[in-house]
Design a protein around this motif. Structure first.
Motif, PDB file in Angstrom:
ATOM      1  N   VAL A  87       0.842  -1.192   0.000  1.00  0.00           N
ATOM      2  CA  VAL A  87       0.000   0.000   0.000  1.00  0.00           C
ATOM      3  C   VAL A  87       0.877   1.242   0.000  1.00  0.00           C
ATOM      4  O   VAL A  87       1.699   1.423   0.896  1.00  0.00           O
ATOM      5  CB  VAL A  87      -0.941   0.015   1.226  1.00  0.00           C
ATOM      6  CG1 VAL A  87      -1.817   1.258   1.212  1.00  0.00           C
ATOM      7  CG2 VAL A  87      -1.794  -1.254   1.267  1.00  0.00           C
ATOM      8  N   GLN A  88       0.686   2.075  -1.029  1.00  0.00           N
ATOM      9  CA  GLN A  88       1.332   3.385  -1.064  1.00  0.00           C
ATOM     10  C   GLN A  88       0.406   4.350  -0.337  1.00  0.00           C
ATOM     11  O   GLN A  88      -0.784   4.379  -0.607  1.00  0.00           O
ATOM     12  CB  GLN A  88       1.528   3.883  -2.496  1.00  0.00           C
ATOM     13  CG  GLN A  88       2.617   3.205  -3.244  1.00  0.00           C
ATOM     14  CD  GLN A  88       2.825   3.825  -4.626  1.00  0.00           C
ATOM     15  OE1 GLN A  88       1.914   4.361  -5.225  1.00  0.00           O
ATOM     16  NE2 GLN A  88       4.040   3.733  -5.107  1.00  0.00           N
ATOM     17  N   GLY A  89       0.973   5.129   0.546  1.00  0.00           N
ATOM     18  CA  GLY A  89       0.143   6.065   1.301  1.00  0.00           C
ATOM     19  C   GLY A  89       0.846   7.379   1.551  1.00  0.00           C
ATOM     20  O   GLY A  89       0.941   7.821   2.690  1.00  0.00           O
ATOM     21  N   ARG A  90       1.353   7.974   0.495  1.00  0.00           N
ATOM     22  CA  ARG A  90       1.997   9.286   0.601  1.00  0.00           C
ATOM     23  C   ARG A  90       1.542  10.134  -0.576  1.00  0.00           C
ATOM     24  O   ARG A  90       1.052   9.627  -1.572  1.00  0.00           O
ATOM     25  CB  ARG A  90       3.517   9.153   0.564  1.00  0.00           C
ATOM     26  CG  ARG A  90       4.131   8.725   1.862  1.00  0.00           C
ATOM     27  CD  ARG A  90       5.609   9.028   1.883  1.00  0.00           C
ATOM     28  NE  ARG A  90       6.372   7.871   1.493  1.00  0.00           N
ATOM     29  CZ  ARG A  90       7.346   7.355   2.227  1.00  0.00           C
ATOM     30  NH1 ARG A  90       7.676   7.888   3.362  1.00  0.00           N
ATOM     31  NH2 ARG A  90       7.996   6.305   1.823  1.00  0.00           N
ATOM     32  N   ASP A  91       1.789  11.413  -0.457  1.00  0.00           N
ATOM     33  CA  ASP A  91       1.367  12.341  -1.502  1.00  0.00           C
ATOM     34  C   ASP A  91       2.405  12.535  -2.601  1.00  0.00           C
ATOM     35  O   ASP A  91       2.193  13.293  -3.526  1.00  0.00           O
ATOM     36  CB  ASP A  91       1.023  13.704  -0.874  1.00  0.00           C
ATOM     37  CG  ASP A  91      -0.111  13.584   0.137  1.00  0.00           C
ATOM     38  OD1 ASP A  91      -0.936  12.664   0.005  1.00  0.00           O
ATOM     39  OD2 ASP A  91      -0.162  14.410   1.060  1.00  0.00           O
ATOM     40  N   LEU A 109      -5.655   2.927   8.428  1.00  0.00           N
ATOM     41  CA  LEU A 109      -5.790   4.166   7.668  1.00  0.00           C
ATOM     42  C   LEU A 109      -6.762   5.139   8.331  1.00  0.00           C
ATOM     43  O   LEU A 109      -6.496   6.340   8.394  1.00  0.00           O
ATOM     44  CB  LEU A 109      -6.232   3.877   6.227  1.00  0.00           C
ATOM     45  CG  LEU A 109      -5.216   3.166   5.337  1.00  0.00           C
ATOM     46  CD1 LEU A 109      -5.848   2.742   4.020  1.00  0.00           C
ATOM     47  CD2 LEU A 109      -4.000   4.041   5.093  1.00  0.00           C
ATOM     48  N   SER A 110      -7.864   4.618   8.831  1.00  0.00           N
ATOM     49  CA  SER A 110      -8.845   5.509   9.455  1.00  0.00           C
ATOM     50  C   SER A 110      -8.347   6.080  10.777  1.00  0.00           C
ATOM     51  O   SER A 110      -8.848   7.100  11.239  1.00  0.00           O
ATOM     52  CB  SER A 110     -10.185   4.793   9.653  1.00  0.00           C
ATOM     53  OG  SER A 110     -10.063   3.759  10.609  1.00  0.00           O
ATOM     54  N   GLY A 111      -7.339   5.455  11.367  1.00  0.00           N
ATOM     55  CA  GLY A 111      -6.773   5.949  12.619  1.00  0.00           C
ATOM     56  C   GLY A 111      -5.640   6.941  12.439  1.00  0.00           C
ATOM     57  O   GLY A 111      -5.125   7.490  13.415  1.00  0.00           O
ATOM     58  N   LEU A 112      -5.238   7.188  11.190  1.00  0.00           N
ATOM     59  CA  LEU A 112      -4.171   8.159  10.939  1.00  0.00           C
ATOM     60  C   LEU A 112      -4.659   9.569  11.259  1.00  0.00           C
ATOM     61  O   LEU A 112      -5.830   9.885  11.030  1.00  0.00           O
ATOM     62  CB  LEU A 112      -3.717   8.099   9.472  1.00  0.00           C
ATOM     63  CG  LEU A 112      -3.018   6.829   9.011  1.00  0.00           C
ATOM     64  CD1 LEU A 112      -2.753   6.896   7.498  1.00  0.00           C
ATOM     65  CD2 LEU A 112      -1.718   6.614   9.760  1.00  0.00           C
TER      66      LEU A 112
END
Length: 183
Positions: free
Chosen positions: A101-105, A139-142
C-alpha cells in the motif's frame, strides 16, 4: 507496529505469488545488497528510485551503483518510462492479499510504481497487517489520510471482452516485493 512474524510473512508471500508477484525477505542492513542482487538477476541495468530515509540509511543507491546499475534519483518522470526498473518504499502491506500500500502524496512514487517495466516495492515487515479490514482500521486511525492511497497487488493485468488476459499493459510486467525486517 511490531516485528513481522514468519507466519505473517509467509502469508504475504504466498498471496503475492498467487497473483504472479515475487517476494524476498531481507534485513535493513542487507537491503542495498539484496536489491542489487535482485535487479542484477533480473537483468536490470538502470532504475529509478525515490529515496527515503530507509534507503539512505541502508545505502541502497551506493549498493546499486557498485553493482553496475545506473540509478536515477531525480527527474523521475523523465526517466521512468525508459528505464527497466523502478524502486519505491511502500508504507504498508496486507498479508491476506499479498498487497503493498502506497500512502503518501509524493507523485514520483506513483510514477515509478506504474511506469517501470519491472517494479520493486520495498515494505517494512513491521507495517504489514494481517487483513484488509486491519488496513482500513489503520488508515482511518491516521491523524490525516494521505491524498493518495494505492493498493499494489502483483503485476499489471487486464482482459479484453473475450477474457483474454494480458500482463503489463497498464503497468509493470513484473512485481517484486522486498520485505525488510526492520524491528
Amino acid at each position: 507496529m511490531n516485528k513481522i512474524t514468519d507466519e505473517l510473512y509467509e502469508s504475504f508471500k504466498k498471496n503475492l505469488e498467487s497473483v504472479d508477484g515475487s517476494c524476498v525477505r531481507t534485513s535493513k542492513a542487507d537491503l542495498g545488497k539484496t536489491l542489487a542482487d535482485v535487479l542484477t538477476k533480473a537483468g536490470i541495468k538502470d532504475t529509478t528510485i525515490v529515496e527515503t530515509p530507509l534507503f539512505k540509511e541502508a545505502g541502497v543507491v551506493d549498493a546499486l551503483k557498485a553493482a553496475g546499475i545506473t540509478v536515477y534519483t531525480d527527474h523521475i518522470r523523465l526517466h521512468a518510462e525508459t528505464v527497466k526498473g523502478g524502486i519505491t518504499e511502500n508504507q504498508y502491506g496486507i498479508a491476506e492479499l499479498g498487497t503493498m500500500v502506497q500512502g503518501r502524496d509524493n507523485i514520483d512514487e506513483r510514477v515509478v510504481a506504474t511506469m517501470a517495466e519491472r517494479y520493486f516495492g520495498v515494505v517494512k515487515g513491521s507495517t504489514i497487517v494481517p487483513t484488509y479490514d486491519d488496513m482500513f482500521d489503520l488508515l482511518s486511525g491516521l491523524p490525516q489520510i494521505p491524498d493518495f492511497v494505492g493498493f499494489i497487488s502483483g503485476p499489471s493485468r487486464t482482459a479484453d471482452i473475450e477474457c483474454v488476459s494480458t500482463v503489463g499493459v497498464h503497468g509493470p510486467l513484473t512485481l517484486t516485493a522486498i520485505v525488510v525486517d526492520d524491528e
